[in-house]
Design an enzyme around this catalytic site. Structure first.
Site, PDB file in Angstrom:
ATOM      1  N   ARG A 175       8.020  -7.929   6.154  1.00 27.67           N
ATOM      2  CA  ARG A 175       7.863  -6.567   5.549  1.00 27.67           C
ATOM      3  C   ARG A 175       8.452  -5.383   6.303  1.00 27.67           C
ATOM      4  O   ARG A 175       8.729  -4.487   5.814  1.00 27.67           O
ATOM      5  CB  ARG A 175       6.406  -6.470   5.453  1.00 27.67           C
ATOM      6  CG  ARG A 175       5.654  -7.430   4.659  1.00 27.67           C
ATOM      7  CD  ARG A 175       4.391  -6.725   4.138  1.00 27.67           C
ATOM      8  NE  ARG A 175       4.394  -5.456   4.111  1.00 27.67           N
ATOM      9  CZ  ARG A 175       3.317  -4.670   4.842  1.00 27.67           C
ATOM     10  NH1 ARG A 175       2.418  -5.246   5.486  1.00 27.67           N
ATOM     11  NH2 ARG A 175       3.571  -3.230   4.764  1.00 27.67           N
ATOM     12  N   CYS A 217      -7.375  -3.291   2.922  1.00 26.19           N
ATOM     13  CA  CYS A 217      -6.277  -3.658   3.809  1.00 26.19           C
ATOM     14  C   CYS A 217      -6.966  -4.228   5.008  1.00 26.19           C
ATOM     15  O   CYS A 217      -8.004  -3.904   5.352  1.00 26.19           O
ATOM     16  CB  CYS A 217      -5.476  -2.674   4.068  1.00 26.19           C
ATOM     17  SG  CYS A 217      -4.368  -2.738   5.617  1.00 26.19           S
ATOM     18  N   LEU A 220      -8.048  11.727   0.746  1.00 22.01           N
ATOM     19  CA  LEU A 220      -7.259  13.151   1.138  1.00 22.01           C
ATOM     20  C   LEU A 220      -6.145  13.229   0.187  1.00 22.01           C
ATOM     21  O   LEU A 220      -5.767  14.555  -0.007  1.00 22.01           O
ATOM     22  CB  LEU A 220      -6.684  13.160   2.607  1.00 22.01           C
ATOM     23  CG  LEU A 220      -8.141  12.755   3.535  1.00 22.01           C
ATOM     24  CD1 LEU A 220      -7.782  12.508   5.119  1.00 22.01           C
ATOM     25  CD2 LEU A 220      -8.933  14.060   3.785  1.00 22.01           C
ATOM     26  N   ARG A 274       0.785  -1.194   0.054  1.00 25.64           N
ATOM     27  CA  ARG A 274       0.130  -0.081   0.076  1.00 25.64           C
ATOM     28  C   ARG A 274       0.816   1.320   0.071  1.00 25.64           C
ATOM     29  O   ARG A 274       0.432   2.370  -0.746  1.00 25.64           O
ATOM     30  CB  ARG A 274      -0.906   0.122   1.346  1.00 25.64           C
ATOM     31  CG  ARG A 274      -1.883  -1.045   1.325  1.00 25.64           C
ATOM     32  CD  ARG A 274      -2.699  -0.369   2.404  1.00 25.64           C
ATOM     33  NE  ARG A 274      -3.203   0.880   2.356  1.00 25.64           N
ATOM     34  CZ  ARG A 274      -4.437   1.226   1.491  1.00 25.64           C
ATOM     35  NH1 ARG A 274      -4.963   0.207   0.893  1.00 25.64           N
ATOM     36  NH2 ARG A 274      -4.500   2.315   1.406  1.00 25.64           N
ATOM     37  N   ASP A 315       0.760   1.938  15.503  1.00 29.07           N
ATOM     38  CA  ASP A 315       1.720   0.788  14.965  1.00 29.07           C
ATOM     39  C   ASP A 315       2.280   0.172  16.283  1.00 29.07           C
ATOM     40  O   ASP A 315       3.151  -0.870  16.215  1.00 29.07           O
ATOM     41  CB  ASP A 315       2.873   1.240  14.353  1.00 29.07           C
ATOM     42  CG  ASP A 315       2.260   1.693  12.962  1.00 29.07           C
ATOM     43  OD1 ASP A 315       2.887   2.380  12.211  1.00 29.07           O
ATOM     44  OD2 ASP A 315       1.053   1.462  12.542  1.00 29.07           O
ATOM     45  N   PRO A 327      -8.842   4.646   2.700  1.00 30.27           N
ATOM     46  CA  PRO A 327      -9.075   5.304   1.276  1.00 30.27           C
ATOM     47  C   PRO A 327      -7.728   6.324   1.157  1.00 30.27           C
ATOM     48  O   PRO A 327      -7.143   6.528   2.119  1.00 30.27           O
ATOM     49  CB  PRO A 327     -10.422   6.025   1.709  1.00 30.27           C
ATOM     50  CG  PRO A 327     -10.698   6.152   3.134  1.00 30.27           C
ATOM     51  CD  PRO A 327      -9.717   4.940   3.566  1.00 30.27           C
ATOM     52  N   ILE A 328      -7.870   6.911  -0.079  1.00 30.06           N
ATOM     53  CA  ILE A 328      -6.851   7.873  -0.391  1.00 30.06           C
ATOM     54  C   ILE A 328      -7.468   8.985  -0.789  1.00 30.06           C
ATOM     55  O   ILE A 328      -7.094   9.946  -1.445  1.00 30.06           O
ATOM     56  CB  ILE A 328      -5.633   7.388  -1.389  1.00 30.06           C
ATOM     57  CG1 ILE A 328      -6.546   6.800  -2.700  1.00 30.06           C
ATOM     58  CG2 ILE A 328      -5.004   6.090  -1.084  1.00 30.06           C
ATOM     59  CD1 ILE A 328      -5.616   7.009  -4.074  1.00 30.06           C
TER      60      ILE A 328
END
Ligand code: EPZ
Length: 421
Positions: A398, A115, A124, A91, A306, A121-122
């Protein structure tokens, strides 16, 4: 597919050195697309995510050499199109859009799919590009952003959960080559955004205010090549500190930045963990018994989402009730049912998890679902009696460089094995 086999119950002891930050390295790697001159980026962690980003830069036409944590990139002649097959793997690759739009006034990038931790969403990002004068079209799973010339403007980037990290990064990168001044309001204040702004300024950009909610970018005609060193990974730092406390060990963490982790250090102190900052090295051990604590995840400088899962693994060991509220991502509790397999007592109530802590954990086979959830399962496995098998550790690879080797150096009994062996 690989798994970790962990024989738990060993207190961690010794020293560990923190790698470069994944979430700072990814947008910095993308930013090298803003110039046709060579860039040298040091302290880049060797992870599947950074290797993906290197592949994406190559697919756009850049020459990339990545060795021993140093990345040499030259984006001499590039194209503005990144296909689904590469972008879908990570992503974070959405942050190539700002540099492509800034440099080429066009970018066609596959929309990042869903996800497991949230819709993500994108809107912004696209709002920011549109405010710079870009025309946005979404068709066939791709988003096209085009403009004759980008023009600086003021844009408010606050959303449902507050600021957006990669949205701020993307708009900031596009604005570096726009005509005039751009002001981003409700910008993300994360240390990774500051690191990116510092790198861009080293390339000749004019950015001020990074680290605060208002960032001002004065566009320039072109950017030049630069040399830069990425900040240490604050999430990796927090993960090792929590692993030491969960196993009742004592470790020294080298190369960490305590100033990037105030909310985490404060919460760990509340939970009975003593962390001393000795000139950039953090000495970590328990301060008597672990204690329950309540926490809510927030944009920086609040408590980072996180670290939510790793803290939950620790609080499952602390007697009493702890309430953990996730405000950033709508479904970031995938680790709860797996921690329950190790004996933790956790109930989910809407955006909160109620942890009834203090029960001893016992080893079992568990399934990793996403990067930070897997780190929580490793921590719980290290603290549990018996053997834990954490499956699908490709999630961990990752975002953590040589996690098992670093843990073994601290005395952990952890092995990387083939899943069905
Ligand atoms: C970055 O993701 C990090 N990833 C994430 O780390 C981290 O969890 C997140 O910031 C929050 O700190 C990288 O830096 C590569 P956001 P990003 O945009 O930028 C909503 C890890 O474990 N939103 O700040 O994608 C969004 O849905 C990863 O290393 C919109 O609504 O996160 C979320 O609820 C996981 N519209 C919230 O904002 C948008 O256009 C924050 O997301 C953008 C975001």
């Amino acid at each position: 597919m690989e798994s970790f086999l962990i024989k738990g119950g060993v207190p961690l002891h010794g020293e560990v050195t923190i790698s470069g930050s994944k979430n700072a390295a990814l947008p910095i790697m993308a930013a090298t697309l803003l110039t046709d001159e060579p860039c040298v980026i040091r302290h880049v962690p060797d992870l599947s995510d950074t290797r993906f980003m290197a592949q994406i830069l190559q697919s756009l036409g850049a020459t990339v050499k990545f060795k021993n944590g140093t990345l040499n990139v030259r984006a001499n002649k590039i194209r503005g199109y990144a296909d689904y097959d590469l972008v879908r793997k990570m992503r974070g690759s959405i942050c190539i859009m700002g540099p492509l739009l800034g440099r080429l006034c066009k970018a066609r990038v596959s929309l990042p799919g869903g996800c497991i931790i949230g819709a993500r969403p994108i809107n912004l990002h696209l709002k920011g590009f549109a405010s710079l004068g870009a025309k946005i079209e979404i068709e066939g799973g791709y988003v096209d952003a085009t403009a004759k010339k980008l023009a600086g403007s003021a844009v408010f980037l606050g959303g449902r959960a507050g600021s957006t990290v990669l949205g701020t990064a993307n708009v900031m990168m596009a604005a570096t080559l726009a005509d005039g001044v751009t002001v981003i309001e409700s910008a993300a204040c994360e240390p990774e955004v500051v690191d990116l702004a510092n790198f861009l300024n080293t390339m000749g950009a004019k950015i001020s205010g990074a680290g605060g909610p208002t960032i001002t970018i004065t566009g320039v005609g072109r950017l030049h090549g630069a040399k830069y060193e990425v900040i240490p990974d604050r999430i990796e730092t927090a993960t090792f500190a929590i692993a030491a406390a969960a196993t009742n060990g004592e470790i020294m963490i080298h190369g960490a930045r305590a100033d990037h982790l105030r909310a985490v250090l404060d919460k760990l102190n509340e939970a009975g963990v003593k962390i001393e900052n000795r000139g950039g090295n953090l000495a970590v051990r328990r301060n008597g018994k672990l204690k329950s604590a309540d926490v809510t995840t927030l944009p920086h400088p609040g408590f980072p989402t996180d670290v939510q899962a790793q803290l939950m693994a620790l609080l499952a060991l602390a007697p009493g009730i702890s309430i953990i509220t996730e405000r950033i991502f709508e479904s970031r509790f995938m680790h709860v049912s797996e921690l329950a397999r190790l004996g933790a007592d956790i109930e989910i109530e809407g955006p909160s998890a109620i942890v009834k802590g203090g029960r001893p954990l016992s080893g079992a086979p568990v399934m990793a679902s996403d990067l930070r959830a897997s780190a929580a399962l490793v921590i719980a496995g290290l603290a549990a009696k018996g053997t834990t098998q954490v499956n699908r550790i490709y999630h961990l690879d990752r975002g953590y460089e040589n996690m098992d080797a670093k843990l073994r150096k601290l005395g952990a009994r952890i092995q990387r094995v083939e899943e069905n062996s």
